[in-house]
Scaffold this motif. Structure first.
Motif, short mmCIF file in Angstrom:
data_model
loop_
_atom_site.label_atom_id
_atom_site.label_comp_id
_atom_site.label_asym_id
_atom_site.label_seq_id
_atom_site.Cartn_x
_atom_site.Cartn_y
_atom_site.Cartn_z
N PHE A 195 0.08 26.15 -29.23
CA PHE A 195 1.13 26.34 -28.21
C PHE A 195 0.69 27.45 -27.25
O PHE A 195 0.73 27.30 -26.03
CB PHE A 195 2.43 26.74 -28.94
N LYS A 196 0.23 28.55 -27.84
CA LYS A 196 -0.18 29.68 -27.01
C LYS A 196 -1.42 29.31 -26.18
O LYS A 196 -1.48 29.58 -24.99
CB LYS A 196 -0.48 30.88 -27.91
N SER A 199 -0.71 26.93 -23.30
CA SER A 199 0.10 27.57 -22.26
C SER A 199 -0.79 28.34 -21.29
O SER A 199 -0.52 28.38 -20.08
CB SER A 199 1.14 28.51 -22.87
N GLY A 200 -1.85 28.94 -21.80
CA GLY A 200 -2.81 29.61 -20.92
C GLY A 200 -3.70 28.61 -20.20
O GLY A 200 -3.96 28.74 -19.01
N GLY B 62 6.39 28.05 -21.87
CA GLY B 62 4.93 28.15 -21.76
C GLY B 62 4.52 29.34 -20.88
O GLY B 62 3.55 30.04 -21.17
N ILE B 65 4.99 32.61 -22.78
CA ILE B 65 3.91 32.84 -23.74
C ILE B 65 2.68 33.38 -23.02
O ILE B 65 2.05 34.34 -23.45
CB ILE B 65 3.57 31.53 -24.49
N PHE B 66 2.38 32.76 -21.88
CA PHE B 66 1.24 33.21 -21.09
C PHE B 66 1.47 34.64 -20.60
O PHE B 66 0.56 35.48 -20.64
CB PHE B 66 1.03 32.25 -19.91
#
Lengths: 384, 212
Positions: A195-196, A199-200, B62, B65-66
């Protein structure tokens, strides 16, 4: 013909009608509780029973006896044996005995190009050894671990299959078959980048994310293909990441390959059931575009709006809030079922399922009694 | 000197390249701890923008989180120049995913936002037993406990944790907020928490209100 066979035939007809867009005789009902619940409901230890499946037959018998349902209430089951033998990190058992999926990274960001070039090779060579400790080591040892795990899994599945066949023969459930797959973007998030990580990636290298989804699509199609598409059943696709994305990222990165996946399933003559997790209300126009009679089980949202926007084209399900079973009175629980029937049943294309699975049972809590009352109510009053 | 307004905006925009270039350039000037504090504050203001954009549905989870990842990268870069400066904390929070549940994404988002807002955050991790919460509360005496969970069984674990805090005589010394997919007002009452949220930004506001 025995009563159970008659009931199976009737129930098969309910679902054949439902899936082909005809209005069935009554609203089909599925028990939202899972094997985890059933084990605790029978007063047995959750972890122990998942290791020793021989304890499960009376568990299922009581579960089937006490809760009305048209489909076998096995739910999606993660059997611990083969996960343990493989040294699994993406699926593990918690202290309370529930199998869960923690955040894991199977693919590093710098491996995207390799993955895009050949996803299958990359999964076998890089991802699996990283996610499963027993698949990382000397080839002989890995082969042995894999053989043991696959043997354990096939034994366990055969055992559960026997129980299922017995329950079907006794209680006359619809004979449905299922396959499971994921939207390409969700697969990239859940098992490869986390997930992390994803997201990046969405901000750092969106082109690679898109290319990876394209590359992995054929594998997702293969994973979701039923042995025979004309069988009564569906490909189940639990949807995960879309609600956490910005609209434009959804449009460019999530939607295109997901849509292709569902369209491909439909073109092979398979039904598709989406578990529309979390809040998809801003994507209803997208969902409308999917092939006719896609089954959509919603976790959240405005049931009226969904019925209005999607209900003529697609089969709607879900919405029933299982937390109410824990916090509400029996009457409140039944009223909620009535409210949803009133909104979703008229005109057909509705299947009673809850918003989530009921996995936990507290002996002193009201869930079992409330759930039983709701299932009975919908069985008796579920007209279109 | 670093343009703090530009930095705040870059954090708000989640513009990684600009942020990292600015911070690296800043650290290279061997700044004072005091100036470094100002940079941290500018980043916190940027995170507040992120929170606002989340509330207005321009950003989604999202993006949070980023944002958390960017912020911890930034703080890591600043650490060498921050050492020796006493940082002002607005309060302390003990957080954890409750017993039986292994999901930690929501908890981590909340944790990084709370840290960014100036809280001391003690993260007990996942599958945290009631007694582990009790022990940590005895040790660090936080103002707030944040319990997180995704599975419906989390409701029971949250209830058991509150019960354990009661039995240890600690319940009245803390505010309790619960967060995650299955929580709602009824569950909150049943558990005996002070508040609930399914939205990390909103939950943070609640906590900020409690320590004012």
């Amino acid at each position: 013909m025995t009563d159970a066979v008659t009931m199976t035939n009737e129930r098969n007809q309910l679902f054949r009608d439902l899936f082909s867009g005809k209005t069935p005789k009554r609203v089909p009902v599925s028990n939202p509780a899972t094997q985890d619940f059933a084990i605790q409901y029978a007063g047995l230890d959750l972890a122990e029973c998942q290791w020793d499946l021989t304890k499960l037959e009376p568990v299922y018998d009581k579960f089937c006896q006490d809760f009305f349902t048209d489909t076998y209430p096995g739910g999606s089951i993660r059997i611990p044996s083969h996960y343990q033998l493989l040294g699994s990190t993406p699926i593990v058992m918690s202290s309370s005995g529930f199998m869960q999926h923690p955040e894991v990274v199977g693919l590093l960001a710098e491996e995207y190009d390799e993955f895009i070039a050949s996803p299958y090779d990359c999964i076998v060579e890089k991802v699996l050894p990283r996610l499963f400790t027993e698949l990382n080591g000397a080839p002989g040892k890995v082969a042995m671990s894999l053989a043991k795990a696959m043997r354990a899994q096939s034994d366990d599945l055969a055992y559960l299959g026997t129980i299922r066949a017995k329950m079907n023969a006794k209680y006359g459930y619809a004979g449905m078959i299922g396959a499971l797959t994921e939207a390409p973007f969700d697969f990239m998030a859940d098992f490869l980048r986390s997930f992390k990580g994803i997201s990046g990636d969405v901000r750092r290298y969106p082109d690679k994310v898109a290319a990876a989804c394209d590359a992995v699509l054929p594998l997702m199609i293969k994973k979701g293909t039923l042995p025979n598409p004309s069988m009564l059943g569906y490909t189940f696709i639990p949807l995960h990441m879309a609600p956490y994305l910005r609209d434009k990222d959804f449009a460019t990165l999530y939607w295109p390959t997901f849509k292709k996946l569902v369209e491909t399933m439909a073109s092979m003559g398979q039904n598709v059931q989406l578990f529309v997790e979390q809040d998809w209300m801003r994507y209803l126009d997208y969902l409308y575009e999917l092939p006719e009679n896609t089954i959509m089980r919603f976790e959240y949202g405005d049931a009226k709006l969904v019925k209005e926007k999607l209900g003529k084209k697609h089969i709607i399900s879900g919405f029933y809030p299982i937390t109410l079973l824990q916090t509400g009175t029996k009457q409140q629980c039944i009223d909620k079922a009535k409210e949803l029937l009133d909104i979703l049943a008229p005109g057909g294309k509705y299947w009673f399922q809850a918003d989530k699975s009921v996995i936990n049972f507290e002996a002193k809590g009201p869930v079992a009694e409330n759930m039983s009352a709701v299932l009975e109510y919908v069985h008796e009053n579920g007209t279109y | 000197m670093i343009d703090l307004k530009v930095l705040t905006q870059a954090v708000g925009d989640l513009d990684e390249k600009t942020i990292l270039t600015m911070i690296n350039d800043f650290v290279a000037t061997n700044p004072s701890g005091e100036d470094a504090q100002k940079v941290v504050f500018a980043c916190q203001q940027g995170m507040a923008i992120v929170g606002e954009l989340f509330e207005t549905n321009e950003y989604y989870v999202g993006d949070l989180i980023f944002a958390g990842e960017l912020l911890s990268k930034t703080i890591d870069l600043l650490k060498p120049v921050l050492s020796g400066v006493a940082s002002q904390k607005i309060g302390s929070i003990v957080i954890g995913t409750v017993q039986g549940d292994l999901h930690d994404i929501g908890k981590n988002i909340f944790g990084s936002m709370a840290e960014a807002a100036g809280f001391d955050v003690y993260d007990l991790g996942i599958d945290v037993s009631p007694s582990a919460f009790v022990e940590k509360v005895k040790e660090v005496k936080p103002q707030i406990i944040g319990m997180s969970g995704v599975l419906t069984l989390a409701i029971d674990s949250m209830k058991n944790t509150v019960k354990a805090l009661n039995e240890a005589g600690l319940r009245n010394s803390v505010k309790i907020i619960i967060g995650g997919n299955p929580v709602n007002e009824d569950a909150c009452k049943q558990i005996g928490a002070d508040d609930f949220t399914t939205n990390a930004a909103e939950g943070l506001k609640t906590c900020q209100g409690w320590v004012k």
